[in-house]
Design a protein around this motif. Structure first.
Motif, mmCIF file in Angstrom:
data_model
loop_
_atom_site.group_PDB
_atom_site.id
_atom_site.type_symbol
_atom_site.label_atom_id
_atom_site.label_comp_id
_atom_site.label_asym_id
_atom_site.label_seq_id
_atom_site.Cartn_x
_atom_site.Cartn_y
_atom_site.Cartn_z
ATOM 1 N N GLN A 37 43.147 1.262 -6.514
ATOM 2 C CA GLN A 37 41.880 1.915 -6.833
ATOM 3 C C GLN A 37 41.958 2.655 -8.162
ATOM 4 O O GLN A 37 41.017 2.622 -8.958
ATOM 5 N N TYR A 38 43.081 3.306 -8.394
ATOM 6 C CA TYR A 38 43.249 4.056 -9.649
ATOM 7 C C TYR A 38 43.304 3.103 -10.841
ATOM 8 O O TYR A 38 42.713 3.383 -11.896
ATOM 9 N N VAL A 39 43.995 1.970 -10.679
ATOM 10 C CA VAL A 39 44.062 0.984 -11.759
ATOM 11 C C VAL A 39 42.687 0.373 -12.012
ATOM 12 O O VAL A 39 42.328 0.079 -13.164
ATOM 13 N N ASP A 40 41.900 0.179 -10.951
ATOM 14 C CA ASP A 40 40.534 -0.330 -11.129
ATOM 15 C C ASP A 40 39.711 0.594 -12.026
ATOM 16 O O ASP A 40 38.962 0.137 -12.893
ATOM 17 N N ILE A 41 39.851 1.898 -11.813
ATOM 18 C CA ILE A 41 39.107 2.869 -12.625
ATOM 19 C C ILE A 41 39.540 2.775 -14.091
ATOM 20 O O ILE A 41 38.703 2.774 -15.007
ATOM 21 N N ILE A 42 40.847 2.671 -14.324
ATOM 22 C CA ILE A 42 41.337 2.576 -15.705
ATOM 23 C C ILE A 42 40.876 1.275 -16.345
ATOM 24 O O ILE A 42 40.513 1.235 -17.536
ATOM 25 N N GLU A 43 40.851 0.209 -15.562
ATOM 26 C CA GLU A 43 40.410 -1.079 -16.097
ATOM 27 C C GLU A 43 38.940 -1.017 -16.520
ATOM 28 O O GLU A 43 38.548 -1.608 -17.531
ATOM 29 N N GLU A 44 38.131 -0.290 -15.744
ATOM 30 C CA GLU A 44 36.725 -0.135 -16.103
ATOM 31 C C GLU A 44 36.543 0.732 -17.346
ATOM 32 O O GLU A 44 35.569 0.592 -18.079
ATOM 33 N N ARG A 45 37.473 1.640 -17.581
ATOM 34 C CA ARG A 45 37.398 2.521 -18.746
ATOM 35 C C ARG A 45 38.098 1.938 -19.965
ATOM 36 O O ARG A 45 38.246 2.592 -20.989
ATOM 37 N N LEU A 46 38.519 0.684 -19.864
ATOM 38 C CA LEU A 46 39.332 0.101 -20.921
ATOM 39 C C LEU A 46 38.578 0.034 -22.245
ATOM 40 O O LEU A 46 39.176 0.136 -23.318
#
Length: 339
Positions: A177-186
């Motif tokens: 879930q945390y990586v998903d958030i970072i991926e969206e903020r890429l």
């Protein structure tokens, strides 16, 4: 982090370091006992069905002496605690099962994590668990003990193993879930911070993998040569646990690979941004070159400077500089398009 809630002890009598003591008998709920009662019960448990579970605090000075004196806990158990590896494993020592389990508290955005280790010695009618710091595995076991219907020492061991597997599964889910958030903020303006967070998360997950993943060599040795008192269905349960844990580990490995690819993508974006910035600076330098050259020549304090007496000299110089600047700009942009 929630702490264990040990029994309120009378330290005039309770000086053994025992936190929990339970007696398990067939078709009866587990009975909580004091250290004196557990010593007396252990003398008779060999002639009955059932087993004893003792959970001790290793920080207590008397815990090791008390266990060695009154129970069949050998030196190998305490040598393993003092000198052995703290990674998760289950292995056979003569007729005893020795297990090392770990509990971690995962903070995706934190800079550190909390870990605690649990050592377990499993005999046919005695289970001893020992720790230095509170372990949530034991805390949850204590809260659910009356509803679990545990009938043997190996069932207690399997329950703790399943709890550790569930812990790692939860860590992988939260990390995803945390990586998903970072991926969206890429595509946002926080690329540098995202890259640092991903690097820290990757190191943390690799550490959890080293701590929580059971050592396969010791596990396979146990499957091939289990103690005689372990029932075949318990060995099958352990095999199932190993298979389920391997699935969780595969998910963890896939997650770390995903994090690595995101780090490479962010690094690539940073390099592209740096190249664009360097190109802009280069173009500015090229465009300013003609006027700098002309200004340098006409700024010389020597005789014979052309156009010095021409009323249209300034306009001619502006036209000349503009032409050379346009040519330099055309060349710079043409080189960019060729690349």
């Amino acid at each position: 982090m929630q702490k264990e809630k040990p029994a309120v002890l009378n330290f005039n009598k309770e000086v053994t370091g025992m936190i929990y003591g339970f007696v398990f008998r067939p078709d009866q709920p587990p009975e909580r006992v004091s250290s004196q009662q557990v010593q007396e019960t252990y003398q008779d448990i060999h002639h009955e069905q059932g087993f004893i579970w003792i959970h001790v605090n290793l920080n207590h000075a008397m815990s090791e002496k008390w266990l060695k004196k009154h129970f069949s806990v050998g030196d190998a158990f305490f040598e393993e605690i003092r000198e052995g590896s703290r990674s998760t494993r289950i292995e056979r020592l003569d007729d005893i099962l020795l297990a090392v389990l770990n509990d971690v508290i995962f903070h995706p955005e934190g800079t550190s994590d909390e870990t605690s280790t649990l050592w377990l010695s499993c005999h046919q009618q005695l289970v001893v668990t020992a720790r230095h710091k509170p372990v949530r595995l034991i805390e949850r076991l204590f809260k659910r003990l009356e509803h679990l219907n545990i009938g043997s020492p190996t069932e207690l061991l399997v329950y703790l193993l399943e709890e550790q597997e569930a812990l790692l599964e939860q860590i992988v889910r939260r990390a995803n879930q945390y990586v998903d958030i970072i991926e969206e903020r890429l595509l946002s303006h926080h690329v540098k911070k995202n890259r640092a967070n991903l690097g820290r998360l990757r190191r943390m997950l690799l550490r959890f993998q080293r701590l929580l993943a059971p050592e396969p060599t010791a596990l396979f040795r146990l499957f091939n040569r289990p103690p005689a008192w372990i029932a075949p269905d318990v060995v099958q349960d352990l095999r199932q646990f190993a298979e389920e844990f391997s699935v969780v580990l595969n998910d963890l490995i896939a997650l770390t690979e995903r994090i690595r690819l995101l780090q490479e993508e962010i690094t690539s974006r940073q390099m592209e941004q740096s190249n664009r910035t360097l190109y802009v600076l280069t173009v500015i330098t090229v465009l300013a070159l003609p006027i700098n050259i002309v200004a340098g020549f006409f700024g010389m304090n020597v005789g014979g400077i052309p156009l010095a007496n021409n009323h249209h000299g300034f306009v001619l110089l502006v036209v000349i500089v503009a032409i050379f600047t346009l040519l330099a700009g055309w060349y710079a942009f043409k080189r960019r398009d060729d690349n």
